[in-house]
Design a protein around this motif. Structure first.
Motif, mmCIF file in Angstrom:
data_model
loop_
_atom_site.group_PDB
_atom_site.id
_atom_site.type_symbol
_atom_site.label_atom_id
_atom_site.label_comp_id
_atom_site.label_asym_id
_atom_site.label_seq_id
_atom_site.Cartn_x
_atom_site.Cartn_y
_atom_site.Cartn_z
ATOM 1 N N LEU A 53 0.808 -1.295 0.063
ATOM 2 C CA LEU A 53 -0.063 -0.021 0.093
ATOM 3 C C LEU A 53 0.762 1.331 -0.047
ATOM 4 N N PRO A 54 1.900 1.315 0.715
ATOM 5 C CA PRO A 54 2.737 2.550 0.878
ATOM 6 C C PRO A 54 3.277 2.906 -0.534
ATOM 7 N N ALA A 55 3.939 1.823 -1.339
ATOM 8 C CA ALA A 55 4.326 1.815 -2.469
ATOM 9 C C ALA A 55 3.432 2.519 -3.350
ATOM 10 N N PHE A 56 2.160 1.856 -3.572
ATOM 11 C CA PHE A 56 1.100 2.100 -4.482
ATOM 12 C C PHE A 56 0.715 3.577 -4.506
ATOM 13 N N TYR A 57 0.550 3.973 -2.883
ATOM 14 C CA TYR A 57 0.020 5.281 -2.609
ATOM 15 C C TYR A 57 1.005 6.339 -2.834
ATOM 16 N N GLY A 58 2.300 6.151 -2.561
ATOM 17 C CA GLY A 58 3.325 7.006 -3.097
ATOM 18 C C GLY A 58 3.400 7.195 -4.433
ATOM 19 N N GLY A 59 3.046 6.301 -5.237
ATOM 20 C CA GLY A 59 2.821 6.454 -6.931
ATOM 21 C C GLY A 59 1.865 7.530 -7.331
ATOM 22 N N LEU A 60 0.680 7.113 -6.486
ATOM 23 C CA LEU A 60 -0.457 8.060 -6.673
ATOM 24 C C LEU A 60 0.001 9.535 -6.380
ATOM 25 N N LEU A 61 0.572 9.556 -5.284
ATOM 26 C CA LEU A 61 1.046 10.953 -4.889
ATOM 27 C C LEU A 61 1.925 11.593 -5.867
ATOM 28 N N PHE A 62 2.975 11.011 -6.329
ATOM 29 C CA PHE A 62 3.828 11.134 -7.476
ATOM 30 C C PHE A 62 3.132 11.530 -8.854
ATOM 31 N N GLY A 63 2.113 10.700 -9.061
ATOM 32 C CA GLY A 63 1.325 11.160 -10.426
ATOM 33 C C GLY A 63 0.398 12.606 -9.888
ATOM 34 N N TYR A 64 -0.051 12.689 -8.783
ATOM 35 C CA TYR A 64 -0.661 14.126 -8.467
ATOM 36 C C TYR A 64 0.356 15.217 -8.425
ATOM 37 N N VAL A 65 1.695 15.002 -7.905
ATOM 38 C CA VAL A 65 2.552 16.177 -8.036
ATOM 39 C C VAL A 65 2.952 16.480 -9.506
ATOM 40 N N ILE A 66 3.212 15.548 -10.348
ATOM 41 C CA ILE A 66 3.436 15.598 -11.901
ATOM 42 C C ILE A 66 2.289 16.390 -12.646
ATOM 43 N N TYR A 67 1.111 15.954 -12.237
ATOM 44 C CA TYR A 67 -0.267 16.427 -12.680
ATOM 45 C C TYR A 67 -0.191 18.100 -12.697
ATOM 46 N N ASP A 68 -0.117 18.428 -11.302
ATOM 47 C CA ASP A 68 -0.222 19.855 -10.863
ATOM 48 C C ASP A 68 0.838 20.541 -11.725
ATOM 49 N N LEU A 69 2.105 20.034 -11.446
ATOM 50 C CA LEU A 69 2.996 20.985 -12.385
ATOM 51 C C LEU A 69 2.821 20.882 -13.480
#
Length: 389
Positions: free
Chosen positions: A319-335
């Motif tokens: 779960l932490p690895a998957f969730y970290g990937g989600l957050l990484f996608g979110y950061v890429i999205y906003d930038l």
């Protein structure tokens, strides 16, 4: 004539003018007068045409002086527009406009008529152009009006047709628009000034965010998530796999949120208000850089919600690895989102992404929901047609 003395004297007798001769003379005189008047009128007309032509040339030369990225005027259907603030937002990029600033009137080009480089523009594009109108060719005098024109009434923060005062806090006004809200919110105002949301300074502060705040907050969290995944017994490759899976999952989540939540149709007071705070403001003021990325307080709520939702489907160990990937996608999205509005892509891929997204704002808001990827638009039938793109 013979006199009584036998001499002959000559007497000059004036010819008697007949009515027919008098009428003929009047006609000749009138014809001569009309011919002379016509010649004078033709001469005056020629002079007026010449003066108007000279004036038009002076006006054209004045407009052509404003042909730079930081100062751009253009002529469309006899009217002059200061489009400096729109260049960065043009779906086709700024350069294509700069290339035609010295072409004279580009109305036909914008309608796709008789021009090798023409491109059809929608009715919405012409409507949006109105806010940049500064004068017409007939009225424009040969003088610089930079400051005065940029503060013209078309650009002021007002929208009285819909009974919304843009100089006052907006959030609790827009709900009153009812069924007209959708029309109003998708008629963009292109100014970099931020409209005010709330009377409260504290509430107002919570709605604005600098773009660099997002990686500053979330990159350390991503690092901690992936570190926790490694500490839970995952190998590096397994952690990287689930992180990548989470990043791909974000693109679908991004698409769904954008399509079904951010673009829901509303008409009631409170639903209009909620929609405006969530996403409507971004379509009304697409160049408001202070609200282009999610405020941390708002994104924190979604992060907690997403974490608990993921925990229902994803094994605890990864779960932490998957969730970290989600957050990484979110950061890429906003930038990426911020860059597509304010950046100047140098590569064709970046320019294509910018055009794709700005078409969503300025052409058809019912498609092109993907920001970081167009994959889900293509798979789910919301990719714009070639004609609209």
């Amino acid at each position: 004539m013979v006199s009584s003395r036998g001499t002959i004297s000559l007497v000059h007798i004036e010819p008697q003018e007949t009515p027919l001769g008098s009428e003929r003379k009047s006609l000749l005189k009138a014809s001569s007068f009309r011919t002379e008047s016509r010649l004078m009128q033709d001469d005056l007309t020629a002079r007026n045409v010449d003066v108007k032509s000279q004036k038009k040339q002076l006006v054209l030369s004045e407009v052509k002086m404003h042909s730079k990225m930081e100062d751009a005027w253009i002529i469309v259907d006899g009217k002059v527009y200061d489009i400096t603030r729109f260049l960065e937002s043009h779906p086709g990029g700024a350069q294509i406009i700069l290339d035609h600033l010295v072409d004279g009137d580009v109305g036909a080009l914008m309608r796709g008529i008789n021009h090798p480089n023409s491109h059809f523009h929608s009715k919405a594009a012409f409507e949006m152009l109105k806010q940049f109108c500064i004068d017409s060719l007939e009225d424009l005098q040969r003088e610089h009006k930079t400051t005065e024109l940029k503060d013209s009434s078309a650009n002021k923060m007002s929208d009285m047709e819909f009974q919304v005062d843009l100089s006052k806090p907006l959030v609790f006004q827009v709900g009153k628009l009812g069924d007209r809200y959708q029309e109003w919110v998708h008629d963009p105002i292109l100014c970099k000034e931020s409209p005010r949301f709330f009377e409260s300074n504290v509430a107002e502060l919570l709605t604005t965010t600098k773009w660099w705040i997002i990686p500053l907050i979330f990159v350390p969290i991503i690092y901690l998530m992936e570190r926790k995944a490694l500490q839970a017994g995952n190998g590096f490759s397994n952690m990287l796999y689930y992180m990548s899976l989470g990043t791909v999952a974000w693109t679908l989540l991004e698409y769904c949120i954008h399509r079904f939540l951010f673009h829901m149709r509303t008409s009631s007071y409170w639903m209009n208000t909620v929609h405006y705070v969530l996403h409507g403001f971004h379509h009304k003021h697409p160049m408001d850089g202070s609200r282009l990325v999610f405020p941390p307080a708002f994104s924190a709520f979604f992060c907690v919600l997403i974490w608990h939702t993921c925990s229902l489907f994803v094994p605890e160990m990864v779960l932490p690895a998957f969730y970290g990937g989600l957050l990484f996608g979110y950061v890429i999205y906003d930038l990426t989102h911020y860059y597509l509005h304010f950046g100047r892509p140098f590569h064709s891929i970046g320019r294509g992404m910018k055009r794709y997204h700005l078409n969503h704002h300025f052409k058809v808001q019912t498609n092109a929901f993907g920001i970081t990827s167009s994959m889900w638009d293509q798979l789910l039938g919301t990719s714009p047609s070639r004609k609209s793109g």
